[in-house]
Design a protein around this motif. Structure first.
Motif, PDB file in Angstrom:
ATOM      1  N   LEU A   1     120.041  32.412  -3.457  1.00  0.00           N
ATOM      2  CA  LEU A   1     120.162  33.239  -5.238  1.00  0.00           C
ATOM      3  C   LEU A   1     121.033  34.244  -4.805  1.00  0.00           C
ATOM      4  CD1 LEU A   1     116.494  34.829  -3.577  1.00  0.00           C
ATOM      5  CD2 LEU A   1     116.775  33.561  -5.225  1.00  0.00           C
ATOM      6  N   ARG A   2     121.910  33.797  -4.021  1.00  0.00           N
ATOM      7  CA  ARG A   2     123.249  34.443  -4.369  1.00  0.00           C
ATOM      8  C   ARG A   2     123.896  34.224  -5.700  1.00  0.00           C
ATOM      9  NH1 ARG A   2     125.874  36.165   0.782  1.00  0.00           N
ATOM     10  NH2 ARG A   2     127.466  37.245  -1.279  1.00  0.00           N
ATOM     11  N   ALA A   3     123.280  32.471  -5.824  1.00  0.00           N
ATOM     12  CA  ALA A   3     124.258  32.381  -7.488  1.00  0.00           C
ATOM     13  C   ALA A   3     123.964  32.632  -8.411  1.00  0.00           C
ATOM     14  CB  ALA A   3     124.227  31.028  -7.483  1.00  0.00           C
ATOM     15  N   TYR A   4     123.005  33.857  -8.467  1.00  0.00           N
ATOM     16  CA  TYR A   4     122.250  34.527  -9.378  1.00  0.00           C
ATOM     17  C   TYR A   4     122.212  36.691  -9.235  1.00  0.00           C
ATOM     18  CZ  TYR A   4     120.164  30.125 -10.479  1.00  0.00           C
ATOM     19  OH  TYR A   4     120.027  28.781 -11.288  1.00  0.00           O
ATOM     20  N   GLU A   5     123.231  36.920  -8.601  1.00  0.00           N
ATOM     21  CA  GLU A   5     122.882  38.241  -7.636  1.00  0.00           C
ATOM     22  C   GLU A   5     123.648  39.195  -8.728  1.00  0.00           C
ATOM     23  OE1 GLU A   5     125.118  38.163  -4.007  1.00  0.00           O
ATOM     24  OE2 GLU A   5     126.709  37.867  -4.714  1.00  0.00           O
ATOM     25  N   CYS A   6     125.113  38.198  -9.474  1.00  0.00           N
ATOM     26  CA  CYS A   6     125.444  38.950 -10.700  1.00  0.00           C
ATOM     27  C   CYS A   6     125.780  38.701 -12.164  1.00  0.00           C
ATOM     28  CB  CYS A   6     127.343  39.562  -9.595  1.00  0.00           C
ATOM     29  SG  CYS A   6     127.956  38.359  -9.184  1.00  0.00           S
ATOM     30  N   ASP A   7     126.542  39.015 -12.275  1.00  0.00           N
ATOM     31  CA  ASP A   7     127.015  38.216 -14.239  1.00  0.00           C
ATOM     32  C   ASP A   7     128.489  38.356 -13.675  1.00  0.00           C
ATOM     33  OD1 ASP A   7     127.077  40.536 -14.877  1.00  0.00           O
ATOM     34  OD2 ASP A   7     125.072  41.226 -15.936  1.00  0.00           O
ATOM     35  N   ALA A   8     128.806  38.741 -14.808  1.00  0.00           N
ATOM     36  CA  ALA A   8     130.229  38.648 -15.331  1.00  0.00           C
ATOM     37  C   ALA A   8     130.900  40.339 -14.857  1.00  0.00           C
ATOM     38  CB  ALA A   8     131.509  38.453 -16.471  1.00  0.00           C
ATOM     39  N   LEU A   9     130.294  40.913 -14.733  1.00  0.00           N
ATOM     40  CA  LEU A   9     130.894  42.182 -14.354  1.00  0.00           C
ATOM     41  C   LEU A   9     130.163  41.944 -12.620  1.00  0.00           C
ATOM     42  CD1 LEU A   9     131.377  45.482 -14.653  1.00  0.00           C
ATOM     43  CD2 LEU A   9     129.286  46.208 -15.242  1.00  0.00           C
ATOM     44  N   THR A  10     130.987  41.539 -11.684  1.00  0.00           N
ATOM     45  CA  THR A  10     130.892  41.060 -10.420  1.00  0.00           C
ATOM     46  C   THR A  10     131.172  42.440  -9.267  1.00  0.00           C
ATOM     47  OG1 THR A  10     133.263  40.433 -10.888  1.00  0.00           O
ATOM     48  CG2 THR A  10     131.658  39.079 -11.173  1.00  0.00           C
ATOM     49  N   ALA A  11     131.592  43.615 -10.281  1.00  0.00           N
ATOM     50  CA  ALA A  11     131.599  44.460  -9.314  1.00  0.00           C
ATOM     51  C   ALA A  11     129.780  44.306  -8.359  1.00  0.00           C
ATOM     52  CB  ALA A  11     132.676  46.041  -9.933  1.00  0.00           C
ATOM     53  N   TYR A  12     128.793  44.579  -9.640  1.00  0.00           N
ATOM     54  CA  TYR A  12     127.681  45.229  -9.044  1.00  0.00           C
ATOM     55  C   TYR A  12     127.034  43.985  -8.829  1.00  0.00           C
ATOM     56  CZ  TYR A  12     129.090  48.789 -10.915  1.00  0.00           C
ATOM     57  OH  TYR A  12     129.816  50.160 -11.125  1.00  0.00           O
ATOM     58  N   ARG A  13     126.231  43.700  -7.611  1.00  0.00           N
ATOM     59  CA  ARG A  13     125.499  42.374  -6.815  1.00  0.00           C
ATOM     60  C   ARG A  13     124.090  43.061  -6.164  1.00  0.00           C
ATOM     61  NH1 ARG A  13     129.553  38.315  -5.952  1.00  0.00           N
ATOM     62  NH2 ARG A  13     131.614  38.718  -6.772  1.00  0.00           N
TER      63      ARG A  13
ATOM     64  N   PRO B   1     120.865  40.337  -5.113  1.00  0.00           N
ATOM     65  CA  PRO B   1     119.644  39.151  -5.463  1.00  0.00           C
ATOM     66  C   PRO B   1     118.606  39.137  -5.390  1.00  0.00           C
ATOM     67  CG  PRO B   1     120.944  39.244  -2.838  1.00  0.00           C
ATOM     68  CD  PRO B   1     121.278  40.489  -3.759  1.00  0.00           C
ATOM     69  N   PRO B   2     118.008  38.506  -6.421  1.00  0.00           N
ATOM     70  CA  PRO B   2     116.668  38.671  -6.536  1.00  0.00           C
ATOM     71  C   PRO B   2     115.713  38.326  -5.959  1.00  0.00           C
ATOM     72  CG  PRO B   2     117.926  36.974  -7.634  1.00  0.00           C
ATOM     73  CD  PRO B   2     118.331  37.418  -6.934  1.00  0.00           C
ATOM     74  N   LEU B   3     114.207  38.949  -6.239  1.00  0.00           N
ATOM     75  CA  LEU B   3     113.187  38.117  -5.035  1.00  0.00           C
ATOM     76  C   LEU B   3     113.161  36.806  -5.265  1.00  0.00           C
ATOM     77  CD1 LEU B   3     110.057  40.125  -5.097  1.00  0.00           C
ATOM     78  CD2 LEU B   3     109.767  37.701  -5.374  1.00  0.00           C
ATOM     79  N   ALA B   4     112.988  36.431  -7.159  1.00  0.00           N
ATOM     80  CA  ALA B   4     112.919  34.574  -7.055  1.00  0.00           C
ATOM     81  C   ALA B   4     113.963  35.080  -7.808  1.00  0.00           C
ATOM     82  CB  ALA B   4     111.819  34.618  -6.791  1.00  0.00           C
ATOM     83  N   VAL B   5     113.845  33.425  -8.374  1.00  0.00           N
ATOM     84  CA  VAL B   5     115.249  32.661  -9.710  1.00  0.00           C
ATOM     85  C   VAL B   5     114.014  31.794 -10.070  1.00  0.00           C
ATOM     86  CG1 VAL B   5     116.657  31.412 -11.241  1.00  0.00           C
ATOM     87  CG2 VAL B   5     116.759  33.249  -8.897  1.00  0.00           C
TER      88      VAL B   5
ATOM     89  N   ALA C   1     116.690  44.080  -6.780  1.00  0.00           N
ATOM     90  CA  ALA C   1     115.948  43.493  -6.080  1.00  0.00           C
ATOM     91  C   ALA C   1     114.389  42.452  -5.688  1.00  0.00           C
ATOM     92  CB  ALA C   1     116.040  43.992  -3.797  1.00  0.00           C
ATOM     93  N   ASP C   2     113.535  43.391  -6.520  1.00  0.00           N
ATOM     94  CA  ASP C   2     112.050  43.371  -6.314  1.00  0.00           C
ATOM     95  C   ASP C   2     112.481  42.789  -7.931  1.00  0.00           C
ATOM     96  OD1 ASP C   2     113.081  44.861  -8.182  1.00  0.00           O
ATOM     97  OD2 ASP C   2     111.839  46.336  -7.944  1.00  0.00           O
ATOM     98  N   CYS C   3     112.639  42.047  -8.503  1.00  0.00           N
ATOM     99  CA  CYS C   3     112.324  40.800  -9.653  1.00  0.00           C
ATOM    100  C   CYS C   3     112.337  39.740  -9.163  1.00  0.00           C
ATOM    101  CB  CYS C   3     114.038  41.795 -11.027  1.00  0.00           C
ATOM    102  SG  CYS C   3     114.963  40.498 -10.351  1.00  0.00           S
ATOM    103  N   VAL C   4     112.001  38.781 -10.523  1.00  0.00           N
ATOM    104  CA  VAL C   4     112.111  37.702 -10.770  1.00  0.00           C
ATOM    105  C   VAL C   4     113.317  37.315 -12.006  1.00  0.00           C
ATOM    106  CG1 VAL C   4     111.198  35.792 -11.751  1.00  0.00           C
ATOM    107  CG2 VAL C   4     110.004  37.544  -9.791  1.00  0.00           C
TER     108      VAL C   4
END
Ligand SMILES: Cc1cc2nc3c(=O)[nH]c(=O)nc-3n(C[C@H](O)[C@H](O)[C@H](O)COP(=O)(O)OP(=O)(O)OC[C@H]3O[C@@H](n4cnc5c(N)ncnc54)[C@H](O)[C@@H]3O)c2cc1C
Length: 477
Positions: free
Chosen positions: A37-49, A51-55, A95-98
């Motif tokens: 899930l870490r691969a999806y924890e941010c976009d190109a605004l990397t200052a904010y991260r 991880p979601p509930l699931a992808v 954190a609670d999103c899919v």
């Protein structure tokens, strides 16, 4: 910037939700392992991260609809994701999103050269749309600098633009129809394969709605015939303000180049080191491109160069070959990456009337000096879409905060001179709390009604676009 706390009850239901998702999708299309899930924890605004509930990685509109329906029934928020190149935190999970990622929806569905349209699944990358029609002499016009990676999905989400949008318009001007999955899993068709559609322009509402109204799975796009030829010219000036004044004069004269791009000294240096594009050693550089037949190119260039000469340019150099032109654009399109190699930065995205360029460029310099930070400017000058990159040191406590405050001041300045908070990168989490600078309470309320209609439970892409307190109270209501 504060993100909402994870909802413990949703976290407790995680196993059941993941199990339900796994019944709707192939096994490898549901990711719930914390490391993955870490691969999806941010976009190109990397200052904010976060991880979601699931992808989920569905492979068809039906699978997207199935995931949406499950999330709707479970009351789980959904974050649509293309390639995750948003610079505004638009694809940042909670954190609670899919996350519904459309990367596997990448097929070309139909090409019709007679009617000049292409229908694609939205996970297809921007550049590969042009590649699909290139052999027949066509192209898809909107060209974000991230076009190698970004998907049509995100282009629709952000109503993205690019260097050549001065002449051809942004995504909304080149998008004809969309298949949209609503939050409850309903599938609707908006627009069509023609320039206008009967009824309300819901396509116009959805384009640029930042994943807040539905998940786009298929898109019909306008394709254009490639011009006979195109030629960029490099024009170097002694200061940002003078280059800004030259842009303003070109636009006022009614000449319409296909692109006018601006770079200041820090950017010129970074891009030159990165791409060896042959940029001159000047304070400010314009790349002006014109296109058409050889005679049209010569005529437009002579007018543009005549205007530039009134601003005492230090360099005027026309590209001499296709290879040189490609290098000039490679340098410009690498600007964000090249700057990223030498500094941490926040990339702003505000739009101003072109006539205000000289004033705004000067004020950005002054404001940056007041904050004791650095700035580099690279932007689509012809349509007044500015991208000041605020340079800061991520390892220095307080520096990011300072950079964000400076960013907010610059965006307020854009609004003050008659411009707006975003040109093409969207609001996302980055600018949500500045929306009140641009919009009065009634204006904002009208936008909230649209969200209420499409997504009454406020489950789609939460905590974005609107001030955080507003979206939280709307969602709780
Ligand atoms: C180096 C670099 C250069 C860039 N240059 C430009 C530029 O020149 N012009 C420009 O406009 N932008 C530029 N960007 C920003 C970014 O590339 C664009 O916003 C792009 O359109 C995002 O596409 P994406 O597929 O990565 O979307 P994502 O980042 O995944 O998502 C962007 C937004 O779209 C929503 N979304 C994603 N998929 C869907 C879907 N299927 N349905 C509905 N909504 C969806 C998301 O929820 C999010 O709000 C640049 C970014 C980088 C890193």
């Amino acid at each position: 910037m504060r993100m909402p706390e994870p909802d413990p009850s949703i976290l407790a239901r995680k196993a059941r939700i993941v199990a339900r998702l796994a019944t709707a999708l192939p096994k490898d299309a549901v990711i719930s392992d914390p490391a993955e899930l870490r691969a999806y924890e941010c976009d190109a605004l990397t200052a904010y991260r976060c991880p979601p509930l699931a992808v989920t990685l569905p492979g068809s509109t039906e699978e997207v609809a199935a995931v949406a329906r499950i999330c709707f029934e479970e009351g789980v928020p959904v974050v649509p994701r293309g390639s995750g190149t948003s610079l505004a935190g638009g694809a940042l999970p909670t954190a609670d999103c899919v996350v519904i990622g459309v990367a596997r929806l990448n097929r070309v569905l139909e090409i019709d050269y007679e009617d000049r349209i292409i229908r694609v699944q939205t996970g297809r990358t921007n550049l590969s749309v042009s590649a699909a029609v290139e052999e027949e002499g066509f192209f898809y016009a909107p060209d974000p600098s991230s076009q190698l990676a970004c998907a049509i999905a995100g282009n629709i989400g952000m109503n993205s633009g690019g260097a050549h949008c001065l002449k051809y318009g942004v995504t909304t001007n080149n998008l004809l129809g969309v298949t949209l999955v609503l939050m409850d899993g309903t599938v609707v068709e908006l627009g069509g394969a023609h320039l206008d559609a009967a009824g309300y322009d819901l396509l116009g509402v959805v384009c640029g709605s930042e994943g807040q109204l539905g998940i786009a799975t298929e898109a019909t796009l306008r394709i254009l015939r490639k011009p006979e030829g195109a030629r960029p010219v490099l024009m170097g000036f002694g200061s940002n303000e003078v280059a800004g004044a030259c842009v303003s004069d070109i636009i006022r004269a009614g000449v319409l180049p296909v692109a006018i791009e601006f770079m200041d000294r820090p950017c010129i240096r970074a891009c030159e080191d990165f791409a060896q594009a042959g940029y001159p050693d000047v304070e400010a550089l314009l790349i002006v491109e014109v296109e058409g037949s050889e005679a049209e190119i010569a005529e437009q260039l002579s007018k543009i160069i005549e205007i530039a000469r009134r601003h005492a340019p230090e360099v005027i150099r026309e590209s001499g070959s296709a290879e040189e032109s490609a290098l000039i654009w490679k340098g410009r399109k690498s600007a964000f990456g090249a700057m990223g190699q030498i500094a941490d930065y926040i990339c702003l995205d505000g739009t101003i009337p072109v006539s205000e360029l000289p004033f705004v460029l000067r004020r950005i310099g002054e404001l940056t000096a007041d904050y004791g930070l650095g700035v580099a400017n690279v932007f689509h000058a012809g349509d007044g879409n500015m991208h000041p990159l605020i340079l800061y040191d991520a390892n220095k406590p307080g520096d990011l905060d300072k950079a964000e405050h400076l960013g907010a001041d610059i965006l307020r300045l854009c609004v003050e001179v008659g411009g707006c908070l975003t040109g093409e990168h969207g609001v996302g989490v980055e600018k949500r709390d500045l929306m009140t600078v641009q919009f009065g309470p009634a204006d904002l309320e009208a936008q909230l009604w649209v969200k209420d209609v499409f997504d009454p439970r406020w489950l789609l892409n939460p905590a974005k676009v609107f001030p955080l307190a507003t979206s939280e109270s709307r969602r709780a209501a």
